[in-house]
Design an enzyme around this catalytic site. Structure first.
Site, PDB file in Angstrom:
ATOM      1  N   CYS A 186      13.429  67.859  14.352  1.00  0.00           N
ATOM      2  CA  CYS A 186      12.679  68.259  13.368  1.00  0.00           C
ATOM      3  C   CYS A 186      11.119  68.306  13.730  1.00  0.00           C
ATOM      4  O   CYS A 186      10.879  67.948  14.807  1.00  0.00           O
ATOM      5  CB  CYS A 186      12.694  67.306  12.109  1.00  0.00           C
ATOM      6  SG  CYS A 186      14.533  67.059  11.711  1.00  0.00           S
TER       7      CYS A 186
ATOM      8  N   LYS B 263      12.607  74.793  19.369  1.00  0.00           N
ATOM      9  CA  LYS B 263      11.975  75.078  20.365  1.00  0.00           C
ATOM     10  C   LYS B 263      12.485  73.923  21.519  1.00  0.00           C
ATOM     11  O   LYS B 263      12.765  74.102  22.648  1.00  0.00           O
ATOM     12  CB  LYS B 263      10.369  75.114  20.235  1.00  0.00           C
ATOM     13  CG  LYS B 263       9.695  75.538  21.591  1.00  0.00           C
ATOM     14  CD  LYS B 263      10.170  76.793  22.251  1.00  0.00           C
ATOM     15  CE  LYS B 263       9.596  76.936  23.392  1.00  0.00           C
ATOM     16  NZ  LYS B 263      10.378  78.294  24.222  1.00  0.00           N
TER      17      LYS B 263
HETATM   18  C1  AGP Z   1      16.325  78.549  25.842  1.00  0.00           C
HETATM   19  O1  AGP Z   1      15.747  79.807  25.193  1.00  0.00           O
HETATM   20  C2  AGP Z   1      16.631  77.513  24.760  1.00  0.00           C
HETATM   21  N1  AGP Z   1      15.092  77.375  23.959  1.00  0.00           N
HETATM   22  C3  AGP Z   1      16.774  76.281  25.261  1.00  0.00           C
HETATM   23  O2  AGP Z   1      18.169  76.388  25.907  1.00  0.00           O
HETATM   24  C4  AGP Z   1      15.809  75.490  26.031  1.00  0.00           C
HETATM   25  O3  AGP Z   1      15.740  76.127  27.412  1.00  0.00           O
HETATM   26  C5  AGP Z   1      16.286  74.164  26.489  1.00  0.00           C
HETATM   27  O4  AGP Z   1      16.210  73.392  25.281  1.00  0.00           O
HETATM   28  C6  AGP Z   1      15.556  73.360  27.599  1.00  0.00           C
HETATM   29  O5  AGP Z   1      14.288  73.227  26.858  1.00  0.00           O
HETATM   30  P1  AGP Z   1      13.140  72.553  28.103  1.00  0.00           P
HETATM   31  O6  AGP Z   1      12.924  73.551  28.792  1.00  0.00           O
HETATM   32  O7  AGP Z   1      11.985  72.410  27.007  1.00  0.00           O
HETATM   33  O8  AGP Z   1      13.646  71.213  28.485  1.00  0.00           O
END
Ligand code: AGP
Length: 602
Positions: A2, A597
């Protein structure tokens, strides 16, 4: 995962807290809620669904007050209902709380508190905390919070207020990110710097186990911190005329590469300068093995890095996903260097793996985009990818920044070892040309748009690639899944005949990434296997390759470059393809369902 937002000061709190939620709304969007306080008068409003639903509920309510807290939810415990929406309150409607994280021992606490007479209204893990604080509340909120946190196991970014201890916000953090923006007689609290940037330039990143007590003109943290200067420019997080942040960020991919390599290439020495590694350059010279850990898209970048580091730096490299690595028992020693790749620098699984390696005294190195994030503060050394703020949930330009940084890291370690000046010069020179070549690739956007129209009715897709482009196939499949909700799988080209080929027919297209590299012929055989079963093939090939046209249904071209750098061009086409498919299918591209995100919970 969240996001929370809070304000206390002289201004109207509601617009600032709502703007904070809006700017963080990529961190979850199942439901949202706010609480606003004017003196002892508290008003709480919640809404299920996107933030717009809460905005509608607040219209014409004209709620006034100089302190408020807010929350935007990604459901981890309990359904998407108003009852399960934050803020939660205690039995006397005195204490209110919003939370980002997971309370692992919530059931145990809940059972105990119910026995002690507390009434619960939700199925969430969070609500146990507000009743626990109520249990210890004797008029001083931070004291009650401090006592309650001693009994909590899990991760949290909390913002808490109490009607009976007004004009005060208490914020506490363990693992989940929590920042405080500081201005003259006002404070803004949030999970993400984007929510603070428009209102304050000075921030404090709360550290684990820190509790901040905030009143309109004072901030007191148990364990003092030195404010850092926030690098982020507020207006960056705007769409700049693009229909979606994702398209804007794809169009910024050449610039992301440029930013990553700027001032770091030393063409005349066939080498690179990575200032963030200077303090351990001797240690890196003695490293005998690399372990790269990441999640999602960052994990696929690390897998491309694995091929680069083995082939050009001559170092054994292995890659693992954070959620597995943290529970594995990896055999490591003092000659191992653990590299953590993350856009946000806040991904819980990657951070946990990092803390494991620190526990073992291993050299930890971060490749991160977000300045000042937990990963940058917890790794021993690191390199920023400088991709700029990435807002869309689907990561695109950050992936290019990661690939450029891993290519430079390869040259850095390679030149410390067997890599010859000539090879170093070749890689550095080719890398310096990639931004322009990437701009060339973006000119195919209209063509990709047409192809998306042609493929829009298919429900299943394979993406195949070999060697450097195998991880690109995985990334292409992830992007299509993430934002178009279509079924897509990435495979190593040679793996199809071991099973997946059974699914191939004229309704199951394959996107084959087959630049003219050392494994091109092998990819051609895999394409022929598919064509032999009436499978439809869309190929990504190197310009000038006319042969491939006779073999496949459609082909899109990338310019020539070094094999190890082809992923930086081929992936751009796959990002565009996923984007245009999602546009046709009308999904919420920047905020795909069920995702967020940065994944700050396990
Ligand atoms: C990718 O499009 C996703 N949002 C997700 O797989 C992301 O790459 C993953 O959560 C890793 O995030 P980070 O690079 O912020 O560690």
């Amino acid at each position: 995962m969240c996001r929370v937002s809070g304000y206390i000061g002289k201004k109207e709190a509601l617009p600032i807290v709502m703007d904070g939620l809006r700017r963080q709304s990529y961190g979850g969007y199942d439901s949202s809620g706010i609480l606003i306080g004017a003196g002892f008068n508290l008003v709480c409003v919640k809404a299920v669904g996107k933030l717009e639903n809460l905005e509608k509920k607040l219209e014409n309510r004209n709620l006034k007050g100089n302190w408020a807290i807010g929350h935007i939810r990604w459901a981890s415990h309990g359904g998407v209902t108003e009852a399960n929406t934050h803020p939660f309150w205690d039995c006397k409607k005195n204490i209110y709380l919003v939370h980002n994280g997971i309370i692992e021992n919530y059931q145990e606490l809940k059972d105990k508190l119910i026995k002690e007479g507390h009434q619960f209204i939700s199925e969430t893990d969070t609500e146990a905390t507000v009743h626990l604080i109520e249990k210890y509340f004797q008029g001083n909120l931070e004291e009650a919070v401090r006592k309650a946190l001693k009994e909590i196991r899990g991760t949290y970014g909390f913002i808490v207020i109490a009607r009976d201890d007004p004009q005060k916000i208490v914020a506490a953090r363990l693992s989940s990110p929590l920042l405080i923006g500081i201005n003259q007689d006002e404070y803004i609290v949030a999970s993400d710097p984007t929510a603070i940037a428009p209102y304050a330039r000075k921030i404090i990143n709360l550290d684990d186990y820190e509790i901040a007590t905030i009143t309109p003109n004072d901030l007191f943290i148990i364990k003092e911190k030195v404010p850092e200067i926030l690098e982020l420019i507020p207006e960056v997080a705007e769409k700049a005329g693009f229909p979606h942040f994702m398209l804007k960020e794809i169009m910024e991919e050449p610039e992301a590469i440029e930013n990553a390599i700027r001032g770091r290439l030393i063409p005349e020495e066939g080498s690179v300068k990575l200032g963030g590694l200077d303090s351990v350059s001797q240690k890196l010279r003695e490293v005998k093995r690399l372990i790269l850990v990441a999640c999602g898209t960052a994990h696929y970048a690390a897998r491309v890095g694995e091929y680069m580091l083995e082939e050009y730096a001559g170092l054994p490299a292995e890659v693992d996903i954070g959620s597995e690595f943290r529970y594995r028992k990896p055999v490591v020693d003092k000659e191992t260097c653990a590299v953590f790749v993350s856009q946000s620098g806040e991904t819980a699984d990657t951070l946990a793996a990092l803390r494991e390696m620190k526990e073992k005294g291993i050299l930890t190195l971060g490749i991160t985009n977000v300045v000042g994030s937990s990963q940058t503060r917890e790794t021993e050394v690191g390199v920023y990818t400088r991709s700029g703020p990435e807002i869309a949930v689907a990561s695109t330009k950050a992936f290019l920044g990661q690939l450029a940084t891993l290519a430079m890291f390869t040259v850095y370690l390679g030149r410390q070892r067997e890599m010859a000046l000539v090879m170093g010069k070749r890689i550095v020179s080719e890398l310096s040309k990639i931004p322009e070549l990437a701009r060339e690739v973006l000119k195919s956007a209209p063509e990709i748009k047409k192809l998306a129209k042609k493929y829009r009715d298919f429900k299943n897709f394979f993406f195949i690639g070999r060697k450097y482009n195998y991880p690109v196939a995985l990334e292409g499949a992830l992007k299509l899944k993430e934002i178009s909700y279509l079924h897509a799988e990435g495979y190593a080209g040679g793996e199809l005949k071991h099973g997946p080929l059974a699914l191939i027919d004229e309704n199951f297209p394959t996107i084959a990434i087959c630049p003219s590299d050392s494994v091109y012929e092998k990819m051609v055989s895999n394409i022929q296997e598919i064509k032999a079963r009436n499978g439809r093939v869309l190929a990504v090939a190197t310009e000038g390759n006319e042969e491939i046209k006779k073999l496949v249904d459609d082909v899109i071209y990338i310019p020539k470059t070094l094999e190890m750098l082809t992923p930086m061009l081929s992936v751009i086409l796959l990002h565009l393809f996923a984007y245009y498919m999602a546009v046709l299918l009308g999904t919420d591209i920047d905020r795909p369902k069920h995702l967020a995100k940065s994944v700050t919970v396990e």
